[in-house]
Design a protein around this motif. Structure first.
Motif, PDB file in Angstrom:
ATOM      1  N   PHE A 148       1.093   5.741  -1.029  1.00 44.88           N
ATOM      2  CA  PHE A 148       0.259   6.932  -1.236  1.00 44.88           C
ATOM      3  C   PHE A 148       1.110   8.140  -1.579  1.00 44.88           C
ATOM      4  O   PHE A 148       2.338   8.086  -1.557  1.00 44.88           O
ATOM      5  N   PHE A 152      -3.666   7.103  -3.857  1.00 48.99           N
ATOM      6  CA  PHE A 152      -3.115   5.930  -3.168  1.00 48.99           C
ATOM      7  C   PHE A 152      -3.442   4.661  -3.941  1.00 48.99           C
ATOM      8  O   PHE A 152      -4.340   4.644  -4.786  1.00 48.99           O
ATOM      9  N   SER A 165       0.848  -1.186   0.000  1.00 50.18           N
ATOM     10  CA  SER A 165       0.000   0.000   0.000  1.00 50.18           C
ATOM     11  C   SER A 165       0.884   1.236   0.000  1.00 50.18           C
ATOM     12  O   SER A 165       1.771   1.359   0.839  1.00 50.18           O
ATOM     13  N   MET A 209      -6.735   4.949  -6.209  1.00 58.75           N
ATOM     14  CA  MET A 209      -7.810   5.903  -5.914  1.00 58.75           C
ATOM     15  C   MET A 209      -7.241   7.302  -5.694  1.00 58.75           C
ATOM     16  O   MET A 209      -6.058   7.466  -5.380  1.00 58.75           O
ATOM     17  N   PHE A 255      -3.461   0.209  -3.426  1.00 59.16           N
ATOM     18  CA  PHE A 255      -3.266  -0.936  -2.520  1.00 59.16           C
ATOM     19  C   PHE A 255      -3.615  -2.231  -3.236  1.00 59.16           C
ATOM     20  O   PHE A 255      -4.363  -2.252  -4.215  1.00 59.16           O
ATOM     21  N   ARG A 277      -5.133  13.175  -2.270  1.00 60.09           N
ATOM     22  CA  ARG A 277      -4.545  11.939  -1.779  1.00 60.09           C
ATOM     23  C   ARG A 277      -4.681  10.802  -2.803  1.00 60.09           C
ATOM     24  O   ARG A 277      -5.673  10.096  -2.815  1.00 60.09           O
TER      25      ARG A 277
END
Lengths: 354, 354
Positions: B72, B142, B70, B161, B144, B140
C-alpha cells in the motif's frame, strides 16, 4: 460460552464432488462443499457455522489486507486401511496457531473451535478424502483481522475459518536447492517462527529468482552472516552427517516449529539415529560434503512430508546427492505414511479420529 | 492499451457526506462515496472503474489473506488557500509502490492508473476534503493478490484500489518512545524497505508492549546488535545533534524511504542545516544526550508530517526533550504546511494539481 455443539450447519443444495477430477488434484486448488466460519468480537467467538463454501463479503479497508494480521496452519486428514478417518497431530497445529496469534496480537482460538470444529467439518466431507497413495485431505485453518480501519493497531474483530482441499501427491521429484545469500526470510526478534501470511509473500522473490536459475527452492541462511542454515523453501531441513541427523535449532525464533519436523525427530530417535538440534552453518556442511560424510539432505513439511534433495548449490559449488541412496529419508517417510494409513501402530498417539 | 480516459464511473445514488461529523475525523476511519478498483489478469490492468464504495466479494482461499502479497501507500490531498486541490508528491509514492511490488513479486501499476486514477477520484470527491488546519484527505492506494489457491507462488491476478478518507489532525501530543531491543522490524535482505502489509502486522506486538509500559511507540533497532537506529514506530526518525541533522541511511534496505523524510531533508538543506544520512547507533545518541548536544528528536511520515518526541527510554535511562525548544522540527513542519496550503511557493514542484 459457545461450544462445539453450537456450531450451526447450513446444508448445501447440491454437492460439487462429481465435478472433481480425482486424477488431477494439485495442491490446494479445489475445495470441498463446506467451510467453517467464525467471527470474533467483544472477546468471544460468535456466529460459528459450517456452511456452503462461498465468497466472503469484506470491506476494502479490511485491516488484514492492509496490515497483514493473518495467520494459518496446514494439516492433513487421511482414511486408513480400515476406512477410518484420522487427522495427523492437529493439537500441535493448534498450539503453534495460538503462538502465531500471540506474536501477531490476535486472539487465541479455543480447542472446541479449532479441533472439534475441524472434526465436524471433516465428518461432513468424508467423501472428499482421496483413497489413493500419497493423497490426503488438506486442512487449512486460518484467521485474519476484520476491522475496517486504516489506523495501525491490533484489530478488535477477527474471522477464523477452516477450508478443506482434496490434494494429490506433492511434486515428488528430488529438489535442486539454491543456498540463498542475498535475501532473508527472518531475523531474531522478528516473526519467523510464526505462521503469518507476510512470511510467505516476503519469500516469493528469492524462490522466483532461484527458479529462474533452474532451482526448485532456496535454502535460507541467517540475516546477519548468511552462513547459518534455516529452512529449505517452506520446509524444515535435515542433514545426515556421519549417520547422525542435524536440524537447525529453534531458539532464535527464526524457524518454524514444524509438526513434521517434530515427528521426523521422533521417528529418527525410534530408529536409533541420534538427532542434534543445533545451529549449523554452510561451512560445516561443505566440509562434510567434501569429506564424504554428508549423506542425505531433506526437507520436512505437511505438504510433502519428506522432500528429498538431490543438489545444493552454494557460492558456485554444486553438492550432489544420489537420492536412491537416501535410505534414512525414505525409511522415515515410509514409517510416517504407514502410521497414517494404520499399517504401523500409532505408538506416539499422533492420530486423532474424526 | 487501457488508459485513464477509459476509467468507467458508476454514480452513487445518494452521498454519505451529510452523515460525516467534520469535528471528529479519526485517522482512516471514514471513507468517501467512491473508490477506484482495477483488476490485473493476463498481464494487463482491466475493469478499471470508479464506483460507489462497497464491500468486495472475495474467495476465502484468496492468496493475499493466506500469503500476504499485499502492498500500500499513504498520500495526502489538500485544498490550498485559494480553494485549489493539490496532491503532495504522489509520483514519489508511485515509485515506491512499484519498488514494493517488485520485492513482493507483484506487477507494476502504471502512472495512468495510479496518478490519473487518483486525480479523477479526488476530483469527484472534492467536497470531502476538510478545509481546516491539520486536516487533509488521506489517499490510500493498495494492491493485493487475488488468486484463490493454497499453493505458494506469486499470484497471477491482482486487485489495485484507491480509497479516500477525510482525516483530522494526527494525535499531536509529543511522543514518548521506548528503544526496542527485543523485537525486530526488519533485517538486511528482507522486506523492510517495502510497504507491504506484513511489516505492519509484525510490528504490532512491540508497539503494544511499549504502550502497556506507558510509551506511545518504539524506536526500532537493527536485528543483529539492537544498537543501530532504524525507524520510530511507522515513521522515519531524525536527530538534531550540534545543529546538524542525522537520519538513518537507506542502503541496508531495512528502512522505508519516506516521502516526508525526503521532503524534510530538502527543507533542512534549504534552511542551511546539513543533513547526514548514515548509520547511527544508540551509544552515539546517549553520548550526545549526556553531553548536552542532542537537541531534538522527531519522526516524519505522511500521517503526522512531523511528530515531536519528548522522551526516549533506553535500557533504564530516560532521555527527555523540551519540545517547546524544538525549533527546527517546528520550523520544518510549518514550512511543509505552508507549501501545502499555498502560503509559500512550491519551489521543489511537490504539488500536483487535481
Amino acid at each position: 460460552m459457545p461450544a462445539a455443539k453450537d456450531i450451526k450447519i447450513t446444508k448445501i443444495t447440491k454437492s460439487k464432488i462429481n465435478d472433481l477430477d480425482w486424477n488431477n488434484l494439485p495442491f490446494g486448488k479445489y475445495f470441498t462443499d463446506y467451510m467453517l466460519e467464525a467471527d470474533y468480537a467483544n472477546g468471544e467467538w460468535v456466529s460459528v457455522a459450517i456452511k456452503p463454501y462461498q465468497p466472503l463479503t469484506l470491506d476494502p479497508a479490511l485491516t488484514a489486507l492492509h496490515y497483514g494480521q493473518s495467520i494459518f496452519e496446514g494439516i492433513k486428514a487421511y482414511n486408513n486401511v480400515d476406512g477410518e478417518t484420522y487427522i495427523f497431530r492437529p493439537h500441535e497445529n493448534l498450539i503453534r496457531f495460538n503462538k502465531s496469534a500471540d506474536r501477531m496480537c490476535m486472539p487465541e482460538v479455543p480447542e472446541w473451535l479449532f479441533i472439534d470444529g475441524m472434526r465436524q467439518l471433516i465428518e461432513l466431507e468424508k467423501q472428499w478424502i482421496p483413497n489413493k497413495e500419497n493423497h490426503a485431505l488438506y486442512v487449512r485453518p486460518f484467521m485474519f483481522s476484520t476491522d475496517a480501519l486504516l489506523g495501525v493497531r491490533p484489530s478488535l474483530t477477527y474471522k477464523f475459518m477452516i477450508l478443506l482441499s482434496p490434494t494429490g501427491p506433492y511434486f515428488a521429484a528430488p529438489m535442486k536447492i539454491f543456498v540463498e545469500e542475498k535475501y532473508t526470510r527472518a531475523a531474531p526478534g522478528g516473526v519467523g517462527f510464526s505462521k503469518n501470511a507476510g512470511n510467505y509473500g516476503g519469500s516469493l522473490r528469492a524462490a522466483t529468482e532461484a527458479q529462474k536459475m533452474g532451482y526448485d527452492q532456496v535454502l535460507w541462511t541467517d540475516a546477519h552472516e548468511h552462513k547459518w542454515l534455516q529452512e529449505v523453501g517452506m520446509m524444515n531441513v535435515f542433514f545426515l552427517i556421519d549417520n547422525k541427523a542435524i536440524t537447525p535449532s529453534l531458539e532464535e525464533g527464526t524457524i518454524l516449529k514444524g509438526v513434521t519436523r517434530d515427528s521426523v525427530i521422533t521417528v529418527l530417535n525410534d530408529l536409533g539415529i541420534s538427532v542434534e538440534e543445533r545451529p549449523i552453518n554452510i561451512d560445516e556442511l561443505v566440509q562434510a560434503y567434501e569429506s564424504g560424510r554428508l549423506q542425505e539432505v531433506f526437507g520436512t513439511g505437511t505438504a510433502a512430508t519428506i522432500a528429498l534433495i538431490q543438489e545444493l548449490f552454494y557460492n558456485g559449488k554444486q553438492m550432489l546427492f544420489d537420492v536412491q541412496q537416501c535410505e534414512i529419508a525414505n525409511k522415515v517417510k515410509n514409517i510416517l505414511n504407514e502410521v497414517r494409513y494404520g499399517l504401523l501402530p500409532d505408538t506416539h498417539n499422533w492420530l486423532v479420529k474424526v
